[in-house]
Design an enzyme around this catalytic site. Sequence first.
Site, PDB file in Angstrom:
ATOM      1  N   GLU A 116      64.549  -1.181 -59.413  1.00  0.00           N
ATOM      2  CA  GLU A 116      64.399  -0.824 -57.997  1.00  0.00           C
ATOM      3  C   GLU A 116      63.600  -1.884 -57.227  1.00  0.00           C
ATOM      4  O   GLU A 116      63.095  -1.599 -56.138  1.00  0.00           O
ATOM      5  CB  GLU A 116      63.743   0.550 -57.848  1.00  0.00           C
ATOM      6  CG  GLU A 116      64.446   1.698 -58.543  1.00  0.00           C
ATOM      7  CD  GLU A 116      65.840   2.015 -57.992  1.00  0.00           C
ATOM      8  OE1 GLU A 116      66.295   1.339 -57.059  1.00  0.00           O
ATOM      9  OE2 GLU A 116      66.474   2.935 -58.537  1.00  0.00           O
ATOM     10  N   HIS A 139      57.548   4.895 -56.206  1.00  0.00           N
ATOM     11  CA  HIS A 139      58.745   5.741 -56.298  1.00  0.00           C
ATOM     12  C   HIS A 139      58.578   6.690 -57.473  1.00  0.00           C
ATOM     13  O   HIS A 139      58.141   6.276 -58.545  1.00  0.00           O
ATOM     14  CB  HIS A 139      59.991   4.871 -56.488  1.00  0.00           C
ATOM     15  CG  HIS A 139      61.199   5.652 -56.911  1.00  0.00           C
ATOM     16  ND1 HIS A 139      61.751   6.645 -56.135  1.00  0.00           N
ATOM     17  CD2 HIS A 139      61.952   5.608 -58.048  1.00  0.00           C
ATOM     18  CE1 HIS A 139      62.795   7.164 -56.768  1.00  0.00           C
ATOM     19  NE2 HIS A 139      62.933   6.559 -57.932  1.00  0.00           N
ATOM     20  N   HIS A 141      59.799  11.000 -59.094  1.00  0.00           N
ATOM     21  CA  HIS A 141      60.735  12.134 -59.066  1.00  0.00           C
ATOM     22  C   HIS A 141      59.956  13.450 -59.103  1.00  0.00           C
ATOM     23  O   HIS A 141      60.065  14.206 -60.085  1.00  0.00           O
ATOM     24  CB  HIS A 141      61.675  12.075 -60.280  1.00  0.00           C
ATOM     25  CG  HIS A 141      62.418  10.781 -60.462  1.00  0.00           C
ATOM     26  ND1 HIS A 141      62.960  10.396 -61.678  1.00  0.00           N
ATOM     27  CD2 HIS A 141      62.726   9.792 -59.590  1.00  0.00           C
ATOM     28  CE1 HIS A 141      63.578   9.213 -61.546  1.00  0.00           C
ATOM     29  NE2 HIS A 141      63.439   8.818 -60.296  1.00  0.00           N
ATOM     30  N   GLU A 169      47.239  21.170 -44.067  1.00  0.00           N
ATOM     31  CA  GLU A 169      46.875  19.754 -44.041  1.00  0.00           C
ATOM     32  C   GLU A 169      48.063  18.807 -43.834  1.00  0.00           C
ATOM     33  O   GLU A 169      47.876  17.635 -43.521  1.00  0.00           O
ATOM     34  CB  GLU A 169      46.164  19.379 -45.342  1.00  0.00           C
ATOM     35  CG  GLU A 169      47.097  19.486 -46.528  1.00  0.00           C
ATOM     36  CD  GLU A 169      46.489  19.058 -47.864  1.00  0.00           C
ATOM     37  OE1 GLU A 169      46.861  19.667 -48.869  1.00  0.00           O
ATOM     38  OE2 GLU A 169      45.680  18.122 -47.885  1.00  0.00           O
ATOM     39  N   HIS A 210      67.334  12.586 -55.653  1.00  0.00           N
ATOM     40  CA  HIS A 210      66.836  11.601 -56.614  1.00  0.00           C
ATOM     41  C   HIS A 210      65.308  11.625 -56.686  1.00  0.00           C
ATOM     42  O   HIS A 210      64.747  11.805 -57.763  1.00  0.00           O
ATOM     43  CB  HIS A 210      67.347  10.194 -56.237  1.00  0.00           C
ATOM     44  CG  HIS A 210      66.875   9.119 -57.150  1.00  0.00           C
ATOM     45  ND1 HIS A 210      67.650   8.056 -57.529  1.00  0.00           N
ATOM     46  CD2 HIS A 210      65.681   8.915 -57.749  1.00  0.00           C
ATOM     47  CE1 HIS A 210      66.977   7.268 -58.341  1.00  0.00           C
ATOM     48  NE2 HIS A 210      65.771   7.771 -58.485  1.00  0.00           N
TER      49      HIS A 210
HETATM   50  O1  2HA Z   1      63.299   3.211 -62.698  1.00  0.00           O
HETATM   51  O2  2HA Z   1      63.370   5.963 -61.130  1.00  0.00           O
HETATM   52  O3  2HA Z   1      65.290   5.071 -59.566  1.00  0.00           O
HETATM   53  C1  2HA Z   1      63.787   4.473 -62.865  1.00  0.00           C
HETATM   54  C2  2HA Z   1      64.087   5.101 -61.574  1.00  0.00           C
HETATM   55  C3  2HA Z   1      65.262   4.612 -60.850  1.00  0.00           C
HETATM   56 ZN    ZN Z   2      64.185   7.051 -59.509  1.00  0.00          ZN
END
Ligand code: 2HA
Ligand code: ZN
Length: 271
Positions: A116, A139, A141, A169, A210
């Site tokens: 990424e 980034h 999840h 908040e 995602h």
């Molecule tokens: O690198 O989260 O979006 C693993 C991820 C890809």
């Molecule tokens: Zn990811």
Amino acid sequence: MKNILNAPFVREMCETTANMYRLGWDERNGGNISYLLDEGEVAAYLDVRKVLREIPTGFDAKPLAGKYFIVTGTGKYFKNVEKDPETNLGVIRIKEDGTTAQLLWGYRDGGRFTSELPAHLMSHMARLSVDPENRVVMHTHPTHTLAMNYVHELDEKKFTHTLWEMCTECIVVFPDGIGVLPWMLCGTNAIGEATAEKMKEFRLVVWGMHGIYGAGRTMDETFGLIETVEKAAQIYMLTAHLPRKNTIRDGEMKSLADLFGVKCREDFLDL
Ligand code: 2HA
Ligand code: ZN
């Protein structure tokens, strides 16, 4: 030369990835972090003239030429960063051509930076254009945020508004709201460009079904943004199927923003 394993930026990467793993946000190789470093900060721990390898990035990041980043590795698990930072992390410098990363430390097993990287570096460029102090792009999840993606409209105003309603908040922590992208193919320059476009306006960008991107001046600020979204999404997921009896009203949210002296996206409120 000081031991890089004790460098504050390496410690922060280890602590943050471990923390995110334990929160259940970064299963397997999920998630990635990039952290812009000062040359002086790096030079205390590494000979910056010594390039271990050159790795093409596949896109042009010329505005970042000469800049240093510590970045999580592709295919690497957040679970393992703490016990082996030198394999799971790398310190890179963007070469003058803008399309080559010079590896100065890390990726010891012959690895490379996260797939990424386009979204990360393009987001850094976008955030730096509106906030010269921005240093971190993250980034991940987060579970409830992701769950919410399946049951809530993926509309920026509606998504932001729902989260603002879930914790008092929220409007103070992310008054600029959340950008939302539809599901897109990850790891591509196209999703990088779309993310960066949103990052000119938002410090948080949801990647539909995602995960989420956050950007900030420090690791704490960036983590705190995502953590607050995730908390609000959790409250939403705990209550969305139940009859709603109470809510925080738009006028109340506006008065919170005013009290804390933050400028919120008023077009995301119905005042
Ligand atoms: O690198 O989260 O979006 C693993 C991820 C890809
Ligand atoms: Zn990811």
